[in-house]
Design an enzyme around this catalytic site. Structure first.
Site, PDB file in Angstrom:
ATOM      1  N   LYS A 130      16.473   6.708  25.764  1.00 44.53           N
ATOM      2  CA  LYS A 130      17.729   7.015  25.842  1.00 44.53           C
ATOM      3  C   LYS A 130      18.519   6.238  26.072  1.00 44.53           C
ATOM      4  O   LYS A 130      18.699   5.430  25.447  1.00 44.53           O
ATOM      5  CB  LYS A 130      16.920   6.751  27.908  1.00 44.53           C
ATOM      6  CG  LYS A 130      16.972   7.234  28.796  1.00 44.53           C
ATOM      7  CD  LYS A 130      15.885   6.317  29.915  1.00 44.53           C
ATOM      8  CE  LYS A 130      15.950   7.700  31.210  1.00 44.53           C
ATOM      9  NZ  LYS A 130      15.415   6.906  32.168  1.00 44.53           N
TER      10      LYS A 130
ATOM     11  N   GLN B 278      19.138  12.244  30.949  1.00 45.32           N
ATOM     12  CA  GLN B 278      18.364  11.856  30.771  1.00 45.32           C
ATOM     13  C   GLN B 278      18.055  10.806  29.175  1.00 45.32           C
ATOM     14  O   GLN B 278      17.507  10.300  29.558  1.00 45.32           O
ATOM     15  CB  GLN B 278      16.887  12.928  30.411  1.00 45.32           C
ATOM     16  CG  GLN B 278      15.163  12.277  30.516  1.00 45.32           C
ATOM     17  CD  GLN B 278      14.878  11.725  32.063  1.00 45.32           C
ATOM     18  OE1 GLN B 278      15.821  11.344  33.210  1.00 45.32           O
ATOM     19  NE2 GLN B 278      14.287  10.329  31.648  1.00 45.32           N
ATOM     20  N   GLU B 279      18.659  11.413  28.094  1.00 50.06           N
ATOM     21  CA  GLU B 279      18.985  10.669  27.148  1.00 50.06           C
ATOM     22  C   GLU B 279      19.378   9.890  27.345  1.00 50.06           C
ATOM     23  O   GLU B 279      19.574   8.657  26.684  1.00 50.06           O
ATOM     24  CB  GLU B 279      18.946  11.809  25.986  1.00 50.06           C
ATOM     25  CG  GLU B 279      18.279  13.214  25.717  1.00 50.06           C
ATOM     26  CD  GLU B 279      16.799  11.874  24.939  1.00 50.06           C
ATOM     27  OE1 GLU B 279      17.237  10.936  24.718  1.00 50.06           O
ATOM     28  OE2 GLU B 279      15.739  12.971  24.605  1.00 50.06           O
ATOM     29  N   SER B 280      21.004  10.117  27.394  1.00 48.83           N
ATOM     30  CA  SER B 280      22.046   9.409  27.486  1.00 48.83           C
ATOM     31  C   SER B 280      22.705   8.895  28.593  1.00 48.83           C
ATOM     32  O   SER B 280      23.733   8.330  28.958  1.00 48.83           O
ATOM     33  CB  SER B 280      23.406   9.548  26.621  1.00 48.83           C
ATOM     34  OG  SER B 280      23.240   9.988  27.350  1.00 48.83           O
TER      35      SER B 280
ATOM     36  N   ALA C 164      13.983  11.652  20.720  1.00 45.93           N
ATOM     37  CA  ALA C 164      14.596  11.355  21.889  1.00 45.93           C
ATOM     38  C   ALA C 164      14.839   9.800  22.375  1.00 45.93           C
ATOM     39  O   ALA C 164      14.060   9.988  23.312  1.00 45.93           O
ATOM     40  CB  ALA C 164      14.579  12.430  22.978  1.00 45.93           C
TER      41      ALA C 164
END
Length: 787
Positions: free
Chosen positions: A45, A661-663, A43
């Site tokens: 960002k 949160q990831e991208s 996972a």
């Protein structure tokens, strides 16, 4: 838009080929260019989207109230006002050019033949009009970016008659184009008097070295020097280069060499430093400076992570370093070599005979090498040496915390507590003392030393009331009080937590615990707690925060709107930044975020507001106008998120929070760890999920398609949720750090509840990742309640 073309102002015609594109875009590109923090697991960002959230519906009375200006804003607005006649013209031009916006933006971003053709056709259809002038401005700027300067000049000339309040853009871009062609005479003609005639232009700083260099190229050396000397502050490498080169053509070339040497030594990472070297070499300079000059350059190169150059600079310093400085230079060289030649760096550290801070740094670096090799005995040995020889050095504090984290990962909790506690006690006012105190407190709590933990939690708030660990200390101290049936303390600490840290992970948990206290607890009178009184209040929003639109007749706001229609979003943003956009909540800040959002760049809008409103999590939703929250927590691709969440029995708000949160909703995000798309899936994960979903013709690039990424990502996350019996926090931790680690933590931890597991995650990145997603999901739920 990622403009990477370099512009360098030059004096000689042969150098002018690459004039000013950096000058044109350098300040522009500083806006929210940092990429989000990358995660090390599957996972990762990243960054941006294509849809925008629905506009807020506001009552007429509320709209009226939000447009009332504070006194400070009124004064600022008066300064930036345009005459009604100008505003009327700009308004007409804005309305007339609305249909240009999409095609102009496409042109600036892609600059394909078809895009050029479309905007040029638009300009011809709207000849002799403000809308047509905007179209030619878009074409001219795009030609500059493509270094097609003759075509750029032709387009800008067509824009000139009707460009109105954007005349400074035409003037500057033409100067850039002529300069790139070596026509310094035309540059001087265009920019002469620019400062006085366009005092509000965002190019006031950009023209300095362009104009100064052109003056010098025209043989007007003394005029160039006088002009550049008058504009040396704030210091810019490009201006220093132009000034130094100008002095080289006077009777005092030594003055020019002095300036160029200063540039070389104090701004070694600038593009102009290389040109300074060329000029100095041509003048026969040896590039030698004082020891302090050479040391400054080496340190700056190391700070910029230019390890090879830094190592070379430190090696040169070894020949001239005073005896008292030799040890620090040797250690600095060894530290740099760890990045280019690790074995040589280690050998050098082992053989050095240093003293003082240099020796402290040497021992710290040796300890880090030992830790990376899992050599606990060598780590302990280095710590003991530092206790004896460097007990007050900040390197010792870093070594203690590093060792403490090593023992924490090894599950040697008592040893970790000792190291954290020693770090806090020896360095109680250091920036990392709060972290060290918290880790010692938390691990004591986990080891069942409740009385010690209670005191440490209170100490955390007492000594470090404004640090990031306070919400956790408030929550867990209240938990102890609740378990001891001390409802006076429990209620006070939960209440303070929920009120002061509204949208924090622990703020939500605290309010939930407070609501579940026994009825008898709620009858206990609240009392003032001197420890809680040390926590600083949230700074209230200023009246400017309620101003959602620009004041009437605001010149930069009107210019910004026109620039948007011309596809020049980055310049539109610069105009608003000149009105303090990005400095807290105010109309210009909100408008900049809207520009990013409307340009399909949710990630940049989110990043920009995070930076502009650093304390937004501390306030309750009503404290800031809703448009801020809708940009901070957008819902692009919402139909896909809802559909796939429902198909996988997931909360769509949790999935949206995970994507944020990831991208940050950037469908094209690719991390350094090679994770792709909205939910940051590794290619091998994507292939496995695609096979399970019977998706044909899948390739890694398919992960950049939002629909595919959301489909595969939600199913992948659902598998983790199922693996951990529906517990989202465990699944999120696995999504970030891997299932093997989470299984290990769960098997060895014996946690009383989920929050205790989350706080016990040994990786700071993963712990904060889980807390952020759970927290943000609750914000989404409050912001967009289900119908």
């Amino acid at each position: 838009m990622a403009f990477r073309v370099k512009l360098q102002v030059a004096v000689m015609p042969t150098k002018l080929r690459t004039l000013a594109i950096l000058m044109l875009t350098l300040t522009t590109l500083a806006i929210a260019r940092q990429e989000p923090v990358q995660h090390k697991s599957s996972a990762q960002k990243a960054t941006s989207p294509k849809k925008k959230s629905a506009p807020q519906k506001t009552s007429a009375s509320k709209k009226a109230s939000t447009r009332r200006l504070s006194p400070a804003a009124s004064r600022a607005a008066a300064k930036g006002k345009a005459s009604p006649a100008k505003v009327q013209r700009m308004t007409r031009a804005f309305v007339a050019s609305v249909d240009l916006k999409a095609m102009a933006r496409q042109l600036v971003e892609s600059r394909t033949p078809a895009a050029y053709s479309g905007v040029e056709d638009y300009a011809r259809r709207h000849a002799a009009s403000d809308a047509g002038a905007l179209a030619w401005l878009a074409v001219g700027y795009s030609r500059v970016l493509d270094e097609q300067y003759t075509q750029a000049i032709a387009a800008l000339e067509k824009a000139k008659p009707h460009v109105g309040e954007l005349s400074d853009y035409v003037r500057y871009l033409e100067a850039v184009s002529y300069g790139a062609q070596g026509n310094s005479g035309k540059v001087v003609e265009l920019l002469h008097g620019f400062e006085a005639e366009s005092p509000e232009s965002i190019f006031q700083s950009d023209v300095v070295d362009v104009y100064g260099s052109a003056l010098a190229a025209q043989g007007k050396t003394q005029e160039a020097i006088a002009y550049l000397e008058a504009h040396r502050l704030p210091t810019k490498a490009s201006v220093e280069l132009a000034l130094g080169k100008s002095y080289l053509h006077t009777d005092h070339p030594e003055k020019g060499m002095e300036i160029l040497k200063h540039l070389y030594f104090t701004m070694p990472s600038s593009t102009q430093a290389a040109e300074a070297v060329t000029q100095l070499t041509a003048m026969g300079s040896t590039l030698e400076g004082s020891y302090n000059d050479e040391k400054t350059r080496a340190d700056l190169l190391a700070k910029a992570a230019r390890w090879s150059d830094a190592a070379q600079a430190y090696r040169r310093l070894l020949r001239t370093a005073p005896a008292a400085e030799l040890g620090s230079v040797e250690v600095a060289l060894a530290s740099t070599l760890r990045h280019t030649s690790p074995a040589e760096g280690r050998t050098m550290l082992e053989q050095l005979q240093a003293s003082g801070e240099a020796n402290a740094q040497r021992l710290y670096l040796l300890g880090e090498i030992a830790r990376n090799q899992n050599n606990d005995s060598a780590v302990a040995q280095n710590l003991e040496l530092m206790r004896q020889a460097a007990s007050t050095s900040q390197w010792f504090q870093q070594a203690l915390i590093s060792a403490a984290n090593m023992y924490l990962l090894e599950k040697n909790y008592d040893r970790a507590i000792d190291m954290f506690r020693e770090a806090q006690q020896r360095f109680p006012t250091n920036s990392r003392a709060s972290y060290a105190n918290w880790k010692a407190a938390w691990l004591s709590y986990r080891q069942g030393r409740t009385d010690t933990a209670k005191q440490d939690f209170e100490k955390q708030v007492m000594l470090y009331p404004d640090r990031a660990e306070v919400p956790a200390a408030l929550y867990w101290r209240a938990r102890i009080a609740e378990e001891e049936r001390d409802y006076v303390v429990a209620r006070a600490w939960y209440s303070k937590l929920g009120e002061r840290f509204h949208n924090y992970y622990y703020g939500y948990l605290g309010r939930e615990r407070l609501a579940k206290l026994p009825a008898t607890a709620m009858n206990v009178a609240m009392r003032q707690d001197p420890i809680l009184a040390r926590i600083p209040d949230v700074t209230p929003a200023t009246p400017e925060a309620l101003e959602l639109e620009a004041p009437p007749n605001q010149l930069r706001a009107e210019k910004s709107r026109l620039l948007e229609n011309a596809g020049l979003n980055e310049f539109a943003i610069r105009e608003l930044q000149a009105e303090r956009g990005g400095q807290g909540p105010r109309w210009a800040t909100l408008q900049i975020a809207r520009i990013y959002l409307e340009g399909g760049q949710n990630h940049r809008a989110i990043q920009f507001l995070k930076k502009a409103l650093p304390g937004y999590y501390s306030v309750d939703l009503p404290a800031l106008p809703r448009p801020y929250w809708e940009i901070l927590f957008p819902r692009p691709y919402w139909s896909d998120v809802q559909r796939q969440s429902l198909a996988n029995s997931l909360d769509p708000y949790l999935v949206a929070s995970l994507i944020r949160q990831e991208s940050e909703f950037n469908p094209g995000a690719v991390s350094h760890a090679n994770a792709y798309g909205l939910m940051q899936l590794l290619p091998q994960v994507g292939r496995g999920e695609a096979r399970a979903a019977h998706i044909k013709h899948f390739s890694t690039s398919s992960l950049l398609e939002p629909t595919v990424n959301i489909q595969l990502g939600t199913h992948y996350f659902k598998e983790m949720v199922t693996q951990y019996s529906g517990q989202a926090e465990y699944a999120l931790a696995a999504y970030n750090a891997g299932s093997n680690r989470v299984d290990d933590w769960l098997q060895s931890g014996h946690y009383r509840d989920v929050p205790e597991f989350v706080e016990s995650i040994p990786f700071t990145e993963t712990r904060e990742y889980v807390q952020a997603i759970i927290r943000n999901a609750k914000v989404y739920q409050r912001l967009y309640p289900r119908q």
